[in-house]
Design a protein around this motif. Structure first.
Motif, short mmCIF file in Angstrom:
data_model
loop_
_atom_site.label_atom_id
_atom_site.label_comp_id
_atom_site.label_asym_id
_atom_site.label_seq_id
_atom_site.Cartn_x
_atom_site.Cartn_y
_atom_site.Cartn_z
N GLY A 2 38.25 -2.51 28.25
CA GLY A 2 37.11 -1.81 28.03
C GLY A 2 36.77 -1.12 29.44
N LEU A 3 35.87 -0.22 29.27
CA LEU A 3 35.16 0.26 30.36
C LEU A 3 34.32 -0.48 30.98
CD1 LEU A 3 34.67 3.17 32.00
CD2 LEU A 3 33.06 3.76 30.47
N GLU A 4 34.51 -0.57 32.28
CA GLU A 4 33.55 -1.46 33.14
C GLU A 4 32.58 -0.51 33.93
OE1 GLU A 4 33.99 -5.14 36.31
OE2 GLU A 4 35.53 -4.35 35.54
N ILE A 5 31.23 -0.82 33.86
CA ILE A 5 30.36 -0.14 34.50
C ILE A 5 29.74 -0.87 35.79
CG2 ILE A 5 28.09 0.84 34.20
CD1 ILE A 5 28.60 1.33 31.52
N PHE A 6 29.76 -0.28 36.87
CA PHE A 6 29.07 -1.00 38.16
C PHE A 6 28.01 -0.58 38.38
CE2 PHE A 6 33.87 -0.96 38.43
CZ PHE A 6 34.41 -2.28 38.64
N ARG A 7 27.37 -1.41 39.03
CA ARG A 7 25.76 -0.82 39.61
C ARG A 7 25.94 -0.65 40.97
NH1 ARG A 7 21.00 -2.37 38.01
NH2 ARG A 7 20.40 -2.59 40.09
N HIS A 8 25.25 0.55 41.40
CA HIS A 8 25.74 1.29 42.75
C HIS A 8 25.22 0.32 43.90
CE1 HIS A 8 21.43 1.88 42.39
NE2 HIS A 8 21.29 2.23 43.42
N ASP A 9 24.28 -0.44 43.88
CA ASP A 9 24.14 -1.60 44.84
C ASP A 9 24.46 -2.97 44.72
OD1 ASP A 9 22.47 -2.34 42.32
OD2 ASP A 9 20.56 -2.36 43.18
N ASP A 10 25.52 -2.99 43.78
CA ASP A 10 26.39 -4.27 43.65
C ASP A 10 27.26 -4.40 45.03
OD1 ASP A 10 28.13 -5.87 43.36
OD2 ASP A 10 28.27 -5.67 41.00
N GLN A 11 26.89 -5.50 45.66
CA GLN A 11 27.65 -5.90 47.09
C GLN A 11 29.33 -5.87 46.89
OE1 GLN A 11 26.27 -5.79 49.98
NE2 GLN A 11 28.35 -5.57 50.93
N MET A 16 33.89 -2.66 47.86
CA MET A 16 35.36 -2.33 47.29
C MET A 16 35.42 -0.64 47.74
SD MET A 16 36.30 -1.71 43.38
CE MET A 16 34.91 -0.75 43.01
N LEU A 17 34.48 -0.10 47.69
CA LEU A 17 34.28 1.46 48.17
C LEU A 17 34.48 1.64 49.65
CD1 LEU A 17 31.35 2.98 46.10
CD2 LEU A 17 33.93 3.19 45.83
N SER A 18 33.94 0.60 50.47
CA SER A 18 34.16 0.37 51.87
C SER A 18 35.67 0.23 52.05
CB SER A 18 33.37 -0.51 52.54
OG SER A 18 33.50 -0.71 53.97
N GLY A 19 36.25 -0.59 51.42
CA GLY A 19 37.73 -0.97 51.76
C GLY A 19 38.60 0.48 51.32
N TYR A 20 38.45 1.18 50.16
CA TYR A 20 38.79 2.20 49.89
C TYR A 20 38.74 3.49 51.10
CZ TYR A 20 39.32 0.34 45.21
OH TYR A 20 39.69 -0.11 44.21
N PHE A 21 37.57 3.41 51.55
CA PHE A 21 37.22 4.57 52.73
C PHE A 21 38.12 3.89 53.89
CE2 PHE A 21 33.04 5.56 51.02
CZ PHE A 21 33.12 6.97 50.98
N GLN A 22 38.02 2.79 54.14
CA GLN A 22 38.94 2.37 55.35
C GLN A 22 40.40 2.58 55.19
OE1 GLN A 22 37.76 -1.75 55.65
NE2 GLN A 22 36.19 -1.28 57.04
N ASP A 23 41.00 2.59 53.96
CA ASP A 23 42.23 2.56 53.52
C ASP A 23 42.63 4.28 53.52
OD1 ASP A 23 42.49 -0.10 53.48
OD2 ASP A 23 42.57 -0.39 51.40
#
Length: 170
Positions: A2-11, A16-23
């Motif tokens: 199913g679709l997984e929903i993430f909270r914007h303030d979830d560490q 994960m987003l920080s890693g994508y930025f770095q990569d």
């Protein structure tokens, strides 16, 4: 799965987003709303999709489309309306060109949007916008993925892939 929903303030999400930025694997897709309300060189504001659809309907009526034909077309999608509007049998090409220039040429972005485009080392950008705001305010050069002449050379510079067209290309 199913679709997984993430909270914007979830560490975990932030990491994960920080890693994508770095990569360099996070790719922005700027949707049609990114430039809505910004000002074109003509002084006109970039319209919402529904507003531009109204402009197209007005011009189709002005150049001879009947009320019955318009009513039928209004049941279609934005793409259906665009296909008819861009057909020179319905609205003269010079009128379409002027309209595109009046609403989508040399759009000025506010500082927050310029910062979003330029403050991150994006490898490339995708946009659904036909205006030239991103390339006007950044190092990005437009690429038309629907152009048969497109080659892999576009990877040699900072491309903005114009998925729905471009004010100059159209």
């Amino acid at each position: 799965m199913g679709l997984e929903i993430f909270r914007h303030d979830d560490q975990t999400v932030l990491d994960m987003l920080s890693g994508y930025f770095q990569d360099g694997t996070l790719v922005p897709v700027f949707g049609a709303g990114f430039t809505v309300g910004e000002t074109a060189s003509s002084g006109n504001k970039v319209p919402k999709g529904a507003e531009f659809q109204g402009i197209m309907f007005d011009q189709l009526a002005e150049y001879g489309m009947t009320d019955a034909e318009l009513d039928s077309l209004k049941k279609g999608t934005f793409s259906d309306v665009s296909d008819v509007y861009f057909d020179p049998d319905f609205v003269p090409s010079d009128v379409v060109k002027k309209t595109l220039q009046d609403y989508f040429l040399d759009v000025t972005l506010g500082p927050e949007k310029r910062s979003l485009i330029n403050g991150i080392d994006w490898k490339y950008i995708y946009t659904l916008n036909i205006d030239n705001a991103i390339e006007k305010h950044s190092k990005f050069r437009p690429i038309y993925p629907y152009d048969a002449g497109l080659s892999d050379n576009s990877r040699g510079f900072s491309p903005v892939y114009k998925l729905h067209g471009d004010v100059f290309y159209e």
